[in-house]
Design a protein around this motif. Structure first.
Motif: not given
Length: 158
Positions: A19-28
């Protein structure tokens, strides 16, 4: 026993990390899109979409690894085949990410990656030395008919 709690912890950590990796890349990807940034002349839309797609793919990879750890925890059996390969690859990924985060992010991110690496390795190693079931026939012992189990015949020379 330590096997099942470690498998549960690994599953929870991998789901949270997915969840964290997907959210971080989506935010970027959103940041790149809104700032209309470009890197060496690359199209900002392509950079945004590829960051989002990479986050989704990497997140799904960690979810799949978490599902393998969850199945290990539920069944209390060692991962086999493709599941074992997935967990080994997740350990390698965490080792590489730990090496990169030491210099780029800091020692706290490195510590997190090393802890997750250690948990995955512990999960893989605790299921390696499983004892034989109690009802297994020992080598050279009595068979079902009460007669000793004979060794296999020796190979003959051609």
């Amino acid at each position: 026993m330590v096997r099942r709690p470690v498998a549960w912890i690994v599953a929870v950590v991998l789901f949270a990390e997915a969840l964290g990796v997907a959210a971080l890349n989506w935010f970027l990807g959103v940041v790149v899109d809104r700032q209309d940034m470009s890197l060496a002349g690359l199209d900002p839309d392509v950079m945004s979409v590829s960051s989002k797609a990479g986050g989704v793919v990497f997140g799904l990879y960690f979810v799949l690894c978490g599902l393998v750890a969850l199945l290990v925890a539920l069944r209390d059996r060692a991962p086999a085949g493709f599941g074992r390969v997935l967990l080994i690859s997740a350990a390698v990924v965490h080792g590489l990410l730990g090496a990169f985060t030491w210099g780029l992010v800091g020692w706290t991110a490195f510590l997190f990656m090393v802890v997750v690496l250690g948990l995955i390795v512990l999960l893989l190693m605790t299921y390696d030395g499983r004892a034989e079931p109690a009802d297994a026939v020992p080598a050279g012992g009595k068979g079902d008919g009460g007669s000793p189990v004979s060794p296999p015949p020796a190979p003959t020379a051609p």
